[in-house]
Design a protein around this motif. Structure first.
Motif, PDB file in Angstrom:
ATOM      1  N   SER A 159       0.814  -1.215   0.000  1.00  0.00           N
ATOM      2  CA  SER A 159       0.000   0.000   0.000  1.00  0.00           C
ATOM      3  C   SER A 159       0.843   1.259   0.000  1.00  0.00           C
ATOM      4  O   SER A 159       0.343   2.345  -0.334  1.00  0.00           O
ATOM      5  N   GLY A 160       2.113   1.149   0.402  1.00  0.00           N
ATOM      6  CA  GLY A 160       2.944   2.343   0.512  1.00  0.00           C
ATOM      7  C   GLY A 160       2.533   3.228   1.665  1.00  0.00           C
ATOM      8  O   GLY A 160       2.823   4.430   1.667  1.00  0.00           O
ATOM      9  N   ARG A 161       1.888   2.632   2.669  1.00  0.00           N
ATOM     10  CA  ARG A 161       1.374   3.394   3.801  1.00  0.00           C
ATOM     11  C   ARG A 161       2.069   2.972   5.094  1.00  0.00           C
ATOM     12  O   ARG A 161       2.695   1.927   5.189  1.00  0.00           O
ATOM     13  N   ALA A 162       1.931   3.836   6.099  1.00  0.00           N
ATOM     14  CA  ALA A 162       2.407   3.556   7.448  1.00  0.00           C
ATOM     15  C   ALA A 162       1.249   3.744   8.411  1.00  0.00           C
ATOM     16  O   ALA A 162       0.357   4.569   8.181  1.00  0.00           O
ATOM     17  N   GLY A 163       1.251   2.974   9.493  1.00  0.00           N
ATOM     18  CA  GLY A 163       0.156   3.034  10.453  1.00  0.00           C
ATOM     19  C   GLY A 163       0.477   3.943  11.624  1.00  0.00           C
ATOM     20  O   GLY A 163       1.579   3.911  12.185  1.00  0.00           O
ATOM     21  N   ILE A 164      -0.495   4.773  12.005  1.00  0.00           N
ATOM     22  CA  ILE A 164      -0.368   5.672  13.156  1.00  0.00           C
ATOM     23  C   ILE A 164      -1.124   5.059  14.327  1.00  0.00           C
ATOM     24  O   ILE A 164      -2.277   4.640  14.197  1.00  0.00           O
ATOM     25  N   GLY A 165      -0.471   4.974  15.480  1.00  0.00           N
ATOM     26  CA  GLY A 165      -1.105   4.401  16.660  1.00  0.00           C
ATOM     27  C   GLY A 165      -0.592   5.058  17.923  1.00  0.00           C
ATOM     28  O   GLY A 165       0.137   6.065  17.890  1.00  0.00           O
ATOM     29  N   ARG A 166      -0.964   4.474  19.066  1.00  0.00           N
ATOM     30  CA  ARG A 166      -0.549   4.997  20.369  1.00  0.00           C
ATOM     31  C   ARG A 166       0.047   3.860  21.178  1.00  0.00           C
ATOM     32  O   ARG A 166      -0.513   2.761  21.234  1.00  0.00           O
ATOM     33  N   LEU A 167       1.156   4.157  21.837  1.00  0.00           N
ATOM     34  CA  LEU A 167       1.900   3.163  22.590  1.00  0.00           C
ATOM     35  C   LEU A 167       2.096   3.657  24.015  1.00  0.00           C
ATOM     36  O   LEU A 167       2.460   4.812  24.233  1.00  0.00           O
ATOM     37  N   VAL A 168       1.829   2.782  24.992  1.00  0.00           N
ATOM     38  CA  VAL A 168       2.098   3.081  26.396  1.00  0.00           C
ATOM     39  C   VAL A 168       3.316   2.270  26.817  1.00  0.00           C
ATOM     40  O   VAL A 168       3.282   1.042  26.819  1.00  0.00           O
ATOM     41  N   MET A 169       4.399   2.966  27.140  1.00  0.00           N
ATOM     42  CA  MET A 169       5.639   2.301  27.527  1.00  0.00           C
ATOM     43  C   MET A 169       6.304   3.120  28.621  1.00  0.00           C
ATOM     44  O   MET A 169       6.389   4.347  28.539  1.00  0.00           O
ATOM     45  N   HIS A 170       6.785   2.445  29.666  1.00  0.00           N
ATOM     46  CA  HIS A 170       7.429   3.102  30.802  1.00  0.00           C
ATOM     47  C   HIS A 170       6.492   4.149  31.421  1.00  0.00           C
ATOM     48  O   HIS A 170       6.909   5.261  31.756  1.00  0.00           O
ATOM     49  N   LEU A 171       5.212   3.770  31.556  1.00  0.00           N
ATOM     50  CA  LEU A 171       4.208   4.616  32.211  1.00  0.00           C
ATOM     51  C   LEU A 171       4.025   5.958  31.510  1.00  0.00           C
ATOM     52  O   LEU A 171       3.643   6.953  32.117  1.00  0.00           O
ATOM     53  N   LYS A 172       4.291   5.980  30.201  1.00  0.00           N
ATOM     54  CA  LYS A 172       4.116   7.203  29.429  1.00  0.00           C
ATOM     55  C   LYS A 172       3.474   6.869  28.099  1.00  0.00           C
ATOM     56  O   LYS A 172       3.802   5.868  27.470  1.00  0.00           O
ATOM     57  N   GLY A 173       2.534   7.719  27.696  1.00  0.00           N
ATOM     58  CA  GLY A 173       1.866   7.514  26.421  1.00  0.00           C
ATOM     59  C   GLY A 173       2.650   8.149  25.279  1.00  0.00           C
ATOM     60  O   GLY A 173       3.182   9.258  25.420  1.00  0.00           O
ATOM     61  N   HIS A 174       2.746   7.446  24.150  1.00  0.00           N
ATOM     62  CA  HIS A 174       3.489   7.937  22.995  1.00  0.00           C
ATOM     63  C   HIS A 174       2.624   7.834  21.749  1.00  0.00           C
ATOM     64  O   HIS A 174       1.894   6.849  21.571  1.00  0.00           O
ATOM     65  N   LEU A 175       2.722   8.821  20.886  1.00  0.00           N
ATOM     66  CA  LEU A 175       2.228   8.705  19.521  1.00  0.00           C
ATOM     67  C   LEU A 175       3.299   7.961  18.740  1.00  0.00           C
ATOM     68  O   LEU A 175       4.501   8.174  18.940  1.00  0.00           O
ATOM     69  N   CYS A 176       2.907   7.048  17.852  1.00  0.00           N
ATOM     70  CA  CYS A 176       3.919   6.249  17.148  1.00  0.00           C
ATOM     71  C   CYS A 176       3.465   5.961  15.722  1.00  0.00           C
ATOM     72  O   CYS A 176       2.290   6.115  15.374  1.00  0.00           O
ATOM     73  N   VAL A 177       4.419   5.547  14.903  1.00  0.00           N
ATOM     74  CA  VAL A 177       4.161   5.177  13.518  1.00  0.00           C
ATOM     75  C   VAL A 177       4.853   3.851  13.255  1.00  0.00           C
ATOM     76  O   VAL A 177       5.983   3.625  13.685  1.00  0.00           O
TER      77      VAL A 177
END
Length: 309
Positions: free
Chosen positions: A133-151
């Protein structure tokens, strides 16, 4: 093999792919330790109260948020736990975008995404679909008690995940006076000259071509320093002092003389610890270089060319 920094799953629709995250970058900076010049012993950092200069035990340390200069509001660990992001072992891919749409300044830390146990087929399926598809997925990650925006996007034979800075974390260029004013119009002949220079040096990017020459020169200096000046062995650490027992002062307090003032146990233990350290230094004496070595990355190196993974 290194240990995973996070274990969970990638989720998308009906797909649930167990994965593990591993660090994709290992810094190679030359690390130095702080040593006492007289003895060669490691310097320890302690929590010291700025008001009385006394060491503060960890159980008496609280967090405070500065509302105004010198004005803090204190919070407890229990109160902060209520605001921690809800722990989740799934990165739900909410949206899909072209990777080129993400400004590189937003990228933070990158991890290799490895398939979990018995998850190689769905992992390969997701990787192939994203690649096609040539696409990347955007999601949210919780790591080390901190929320992160991720790709998450395909890379090589697998997938990688990068945490992203939020938009409001970026410092806009307009906040700098140098770029807040209108830019002057460049001279066309000067632009053409720069273009010709750029085209003459245009090559395919190969990361292996670029080495950390500063680190190599520094390590070479440390090697020569070890051969000419030798290395210093760390002296034995001072024995841990026994806690000083301070009798309570009261009507039935034994050993407490009338009118005698006793110091708190914490102050006494600090003085005992300081006395033990002084006695250890006197026994050890000034350490002299013992022998020479051609390597500085061994234990006890004064320059510690040891590289941390």
């Amino acid at each position: 093999m290194s240990r995973p920094v996070w274990t969970g799953a990638l989720g998308f629709g009906h797909m649930h792919v167990p994965v593990r995250l591993y660090g994709a970058v290992s810094p190679r900076q030359v690390q130095f330790h702080l040593l006492h010049d007289a003895e060669g012993a490691r310097i320890q950092q302690k929590r010291v109260c700025s008001a009385d200069g006394e060491e503060v035990p960890f159980e008496h340390v609280v967090k405070g948020y500065e509302l105004r200069p010198g004005r803090y509001v204190e919070v407890t660990r229990g109160e902060l736990e209520a605001f921690e992001p809800r722990a989740s072992r799934t990165v739900d891919l909410e949206d899909f975008i072209e990777l080129s749409e993400i400004d590189p300044i937003l990228f933070d830390t990158t991890y290799h995404v490895m398939p979990g146990e018995k998850a190689l087929r769905p992992y390969a399926t997701l990787a192939m679909a994203l690649r096609a598809s040539g696409r990347a997925g955007i999601g949210r990650l919780v790591m080390h008690l901190k929320g992160h925006l991720c790709v998450v996007w395909p890379h090589g034979r697998g997938l990688v995940l990068s945490t992203l800075h939020y938009a409001d974390e970026l410092i806009p260029q307009d906040s700098f006076p140098e770029l807040s004013m209108p830019m002057p119009r460049p001279v066309e002949t000067e632009v053409e000259a720069v273009l010709r220079a750029v085209e003459a040096r245009t090559v395919d990017f190969e990361p292996q071509r670029y080495q950390d020459t500063h680190r190599e020169r520094l390590l070479g200096f440390l090697e020569r320093r070890a051969r000419t000046h030798g290395v210093r062995e760390l002296p034995p650490e001072a024995p841990a002092p026994e806690e000083e027992e301070v009798p309570r002062i009261g009507r039935e307090g034994r050993g407490a003389r009338r009118g005698e003032v006793r110091e708190p146990a914490t102050h006494g233990s600090l003085r005992v610890r300081s006395q033990a350290a002084r006695e250890a230094r006197e026994r050890t004496g000034r350490q002299k270089p013992v022998g020479t070595t051609a390597r500085t990355r061994g234990k006890g190196s004064s320059g510690t060319g040891k590289k941390k993974a």
